[in-house]
Design a protein around this motif. Structure first.
Motif, PDB file in Angstrom:
ATOM      1  N   LYS A   9       0.849  -1.192   0.000  1.00  0.00           N
ATOM      2  CA  LYS A   9       0.000   0.000   0.000  1.00  0.00           C
ATOM      3  C   LYS A   9       0.885   1.243   0.000  1.00  0.00           C
ATOM      4  CE  LYS A   9      -3.986   1.952   2.325  1.00  0.00           C
ATOM      5  NZ  LYS A   9      -3.655   3.286   2.679  1.00  0.00           N
ATOM      6  N   LYS A  10       0.630   2.105  -0.987  1.00  0.00           N
ATOM      7  CA  LYS A  10       1.421   3.330  -1.110  1.00  0.00           C
ATOM      8  C   LYS A  10       0.872   4.396  -0.164  1.00  0.00           C
ATOM      9  CE  LYS A  10       0.270   3.474  -5.291  1.00  0.00           C
ATOM     10  NZ  LYS A  10      -0.201   2.932  -6.479  1.00  0.00           N
ATOM     11  N   PRO A  11       1.759   5.180   0.412  1.00  0.00           N
ATOM     12  CA  PRO A  11       1.254   6.331   1.172  1.00  0.00           C
ATOM     13  C   PRO A  11       0.648   7.338   0.192  1.00  0.00           C
ATOM     14  CG  PRO A  11       3.647   6.342   1.085  1.00  0.00           C
ATOM     15  CD  PRO A  11       3.190   5.079   0.419  1.00  0.00           C
ATOM     16  N   GLU A  12      -0.232   8.154   0.693  1.00  0.00           N
ATOM     17  CA  GLU A  12      -0.848   9.167  -0.167  1.00  0.00           C
ATOM     18  C   GLU A  12       0.242  10.081  -0.716  1.00  0.00           C
ATOM     19  OE1 GLU A  12      -4.139  12.673   0.277  1.00  0.00           O
ATOM     20  OE2 GLU A  12      -4.414  10.835   1.417  1.00  0.00           O
ATOM     21  N   ARG A  13       0.161  10.360  -2.009  1.00  0.00           N
ATOM     22  CA  ARG A  13       1.169  11.206  -2.647  1.00  0.00           C
ATOM     23  C   ARG A  13       0.931  12.676  -2.348  1.00  0.00           C
ATOM     24  NH1 ARG A  13      -0.276   8.528  -7.689  1.00  0.00           N
ATOM     25  NH2 ARG A  13       0.926   6.638  -7.806  1.00  0.00           N
ATOM     26  N   ALA A  14       2.029  13.373  -2.145  1.00  0.00           N
ATOM     27  CA  ALA A  14       1.959  14.824  -1.990  1.00  0.00           C
ATOM     28  C   ALA A  14       1.931  15.441  -3.382  1.00  0.00           C
ATOM     29  CB  ALA A  14       3.173  15.328  -1.239  1.00  0.00           C
ATOM     30  N   PRO A  15       1.288  16.591  -3.540  1.00  0.00           N
ATOM     31  CA  PRO A  15       1.383  17.275  -4.826  1.00  0.00           C
ATOM     32  C   PRO A  15       2.857  17.562  -5.138  1.00  0.00           C
ATOM     33  CG  PRO A  15      -0.287  18.299  -3.437  1.00  0.00           C
ATOM     34  CD  PRO A  15       0.454  17.307  -2.593  1.00  0.00           C
ATOM     35  N   ILE A  16       3.229  17.427  -6.403  1.00  0.00           N
ATOM     36  CA  ILE A  16       4.626  17.611  -6.798  1.00  0.00           C
ATOM     37  C   ILE A  16       5.127  19.002  -6.406  1.00  0.00           C
ATOM     38  CG2 ILE A  16       6.197  17.738  -8.782  1.00  0.00           C
ATOM     39  CD1 ILE A  16       4.448  15.473 -10.025  1.00  0.00           C
ATOM     40  N   ASP A  17       4.287  20.021  -6.534  1.00  0.00           N
ATOM     41  CA  ASP A  17       4.698  21.379  -6.160  1.00  0.00           C
ATOM     42  C   ASP A  17       4.958  21.524  -4.667  1.00  0.00           C
ATOM     43  OD1 ASP A  17       4.640  22.229  -8.770  1.00  0.00           O
ATOM     44  OD2 ASP A  17       2.641  23.114  -8.634  1.00  0.00           O
ATOM     45  N   THR A  18       4.413  20.620  -3.865  1.00  0.00           N
ATOM     46  CA  THR A  18       4.678  20.620  -2.427  1.00  0.00           C
ATOM     47  C   THR A  18       5.919  19.792  -2.119  1.00  0.00           C
ATOM     48  OG1 THR A  18       2.324  20.808  -1.959  1.00  0.00           O
ATOM     49  CG2 THR A  18       3.708  19.997  -0.171  1.00  0.00           C
ATOM     50  N   LEU A  19       6.075  18.662  -2.807  1.00  0.00           N
ATOM     51  CA  LEU A  19       7.196  17.764  -2.560  1.00  0.00           C
ATOM     52  C   LEU A  19       8.528  18.332  -3.047  1.00  0.00           C
ATOM     53  CD1 LEU A  19       8.184  14.963  -1.636  1.00  0.00           C
ATOM     54  CD2 LEU A  19       7.613  14.123  -3.931  1.00  0.00           C
ATOM     55  N   LEU A  20       8.523  18.970  -4.191  1.00  0.00           N
ATOM     56  CA  LEU A  20       9.765  19.426  -4.812  1.00  0.00           C
ATOM     57  C   LEU A  20      10.579  20.376  -3.933  1.00  0.00           C
ATOM     58  CD1 LEU A  20      11.464  19.038  -7.320  1.00  0.00           C
ATOM     59  CD2 LEU A  20      10.254  20.947  -8.351  1.00  0.00           C
ATOM     60  N   PRO A  21       9.999  21.408  -3.333  1.00  0.00           N
ATOM     61  CA  PRO A  21      10.814  22.290  -2.484  1.00  0.00           C
ATOM     62  C   PRO A  21      11.473  21.526  -1.320  1.00  0.00           C
ATOM     63  CG  PRO A  21       8.721  23.326  -2.954  1.00  0.00           C
ATOM     64  CD  PRO A  21       8.630  21.918  -3.468  1.00  0.00           C
ATOM     65  N   TYR A  22      10.767  20.548  -0.784  1.00  0.00           N
ATOM     66  CA  TYR A  22      11.346  19.741   0.294  1.00  0.00           C
ATOM     67  C   TYR A  22      12.528  18.929  -0.230  1.00  0.00           C
ATOM     68  CZ  TYR A  22      12.028  16.023   3.655  1.00  0.00           C
ATOM     69  OH  TYR A  22      12.604  15.144   4.516  1.00  0.00           O
ATOM     70  N   LEU A  23      12.341  18.268  -1.383  1.00  0.00           N
ATOM     71  CA  LEU A  23      13.419  17.444  -1.943  1.00  0.00           C
ATOM     72  C   LEU A  23      14.663  18.265  -2.234  1.00  0.00           C
ATOM     73  CD1 LEU A  23      11.487  15.083  -4.389  1.00  0.00           C
ATOM     74  CD2 LEU A  23      12.330  14.562  -2.074  1.00  0.00           C
ATOM     75  N   LEU A  24      14.477  19.505  -2.645  1.00  0.00           N
ATOM     76  CA  LEU A  24      15.619  20.368  -2.966  1.00  0.00           C
ATOM     77  C   LEU A  24      16.457  20.719  -1.737  1.00  0.00           C
ATOM     78  CD1 LEU A  24      13.912  22.665  -5.618  1.00  0.00           C
ATOM     79  CD2 LEU A  24      15.651  20.906  -6.034  1.00  0.00           C
ATOM     80  N   THR A  25      15.928  20.477  -0.539  1.00  0.00           N
ATOM     81  CA  THR A  25      16.680  20.731   0.694  1.00  0.00           C
ATOM     82  C   THR A  25      17.416  19.493   1.192  1.00  0.00           C
ATOM     83  OG1 THR A  25      14.885  20.169   2.234  1.00  0.00           O
ATOM     84  CG2 THR A  25      14.972  22.453   1.400  1.00  0.00           C
ATOM     85  N   ARG A  26      17.184  18.359   0.567  1.00  0.00           N
ATOM     86  CA  ARG A  26      17.775  17.100   1.001  1.00  0.00           C
ATOM     87  C   ARG A  26      19.034  16.787   0.203  1.00  0.00           C
ATOM     88  NH1 ARG A  26      16.087  17.891   5.241  1.00  0.00           N
ATOM     89  NH2 ARG A  26      17.281  16.043   5.767  1.00  0.00           N
ATOM     90  N   PRO A  27      19.901  15.906   0.716  1.00  0.00           N
ATOM     91  CA  PRO A  27      21.104  15.523  -0.029  1.00  0.00           C
ATOM     92  C   PRO A  27      20.739  14.885  -1.375  1.00  0.00           C
ATOM     93  CG  PRO A  27      21.276  14.820   2.259  1.00  0.00           C
ATOM     94  CD  PRO A  27      19.868  15.305   2.057  1.00  0.00           C
ATOM     95  N   GLU A  28      21.462  15.303  -2.417  1.00  0.00           N
ATOM     96  CA  GLU A  28      21.145  14.853  -3.777  1.00  0.00           C
ATOM     97  C   GLU A  28      21.153  13.325  -3.910  1.00  0.00           C
ATOM     98  OE1 GLU A  28      22.687  15.526  -8.359  1.00  0.00           O
ATOM     99  OE2 GLU A  28      23.690  16.567  -6.723  1.00  0.00           O
ATOM    100  N   ALA A  29      22.120  12.664  -3.322  1.00  0.00           N
ATOM    101  CA  ALA A  29      22.199  11.202  -3.433  1.00  0.00           C
ATOM    102  C   ALA A  29      20.960  10.528  -2.838  1.00  0.00           C
ATOM    103  CB  ALA A  29      23.463  10.691  -2.750  1.00  0.00           C
ATOM    104  N   ASN A  30      20.477  11.062  -1.726  1.00  0.00           N
ATOM    105  CA  ASN A  30      19.279  10.498  -1.093  1.00  0.00           C
ATOM    106  C   ASN A  30      18.047  10.683  -1.968  1.00  0.00           C
ATOM    107  OD1 ASN A  30      21.085  10.123   0.972  1.00  0.00           O
ATOM    108  ND2 ASN A  30      19.929  11.274   2.503  1.00  0.00           N
ATOM    109  N   VAL A  31      17.930  11.858  -2.565  1.00  0.00           N
ATOM    110  CA  VAL A  31      16.774  12.144  -3.421  1.00  0.00           C
ATOM    111  C   VAL A  31      16.802  11.248  -4.655  1.00  0.00           C
ATOM    112  CG1 VAL A  31      15.622  13.898  -4.819  1.00  0.00           C
ATOM    113  CG2 VAL A  31      16.565  14.510  -2.589  1.00  0.00           C
ATOM    114  N   LYS A  32      17.980  11.101  -5.263  1.00  0.00           N
ATOM    115  CA  LYS A  32      18.094  10.239  -6.442  1.00  0.00           C
ATOM    116  C   LYS A  32      17.728   8.804  -6.107  1.00  0.00           C
ATOM    117  CE  LYS A  32      21.467  12.876  -9.093  1.00  0.00           C
ATOM    118  NZ  LYS A  32      22.808  12.874  -9.671  1.00  0.00           N
TER     119      LYS A  32
END
Length: 86
Positions: A9-32
């Motif tokens: 079961k997948k967790p509910e997806r966040a809107p991409i416009d909400t997720l993207l700013p968060y991902l940009l604050t995380r280490p690149e290797a982790n995001v990839k």
């Protein structure tokens, strides 16, 4: 993995416009790795919605441009797959 396994079961997806700013604050290797794992899971379980979501996240995260002809072709193909009553 046996093909009899069902996708967890997948967790509910966040809107991409909400997720993207968060991902940009995380280490690149982790995001990839996060994106790659989710894309692979979607491919393994043949879930086009999961693949499209994570492919879009990857494209947005990379910040690179897409060729207009490829984008047009992809949108046309995806439009043919969408139910008519949405």
């Amino acid at each position: 993995m046996p093909e009899s396994l069902t996708m967890p079961k997948k967790p509910e997806r966040a809107p991409i416009d909400t997720l993207l700013p968060y991902l940009l604050t995380r280490p690149e290797a982790n995001v990839k790795e996060l994106i790659a794992r989710n894309l692979a899971t979607g491919v393994y379980y043949n879930d086009p919605n999961e693949v499209l979501y994570w492919a879009t996240v990857q494209i947005a995260y990379s910040g690179k441009t897409l060729h207009a002809s490829l984008l047009s072709e992809a949108i046309d193909r995806l439009a043919k797959l969408a139910p008519a009553n949405q």
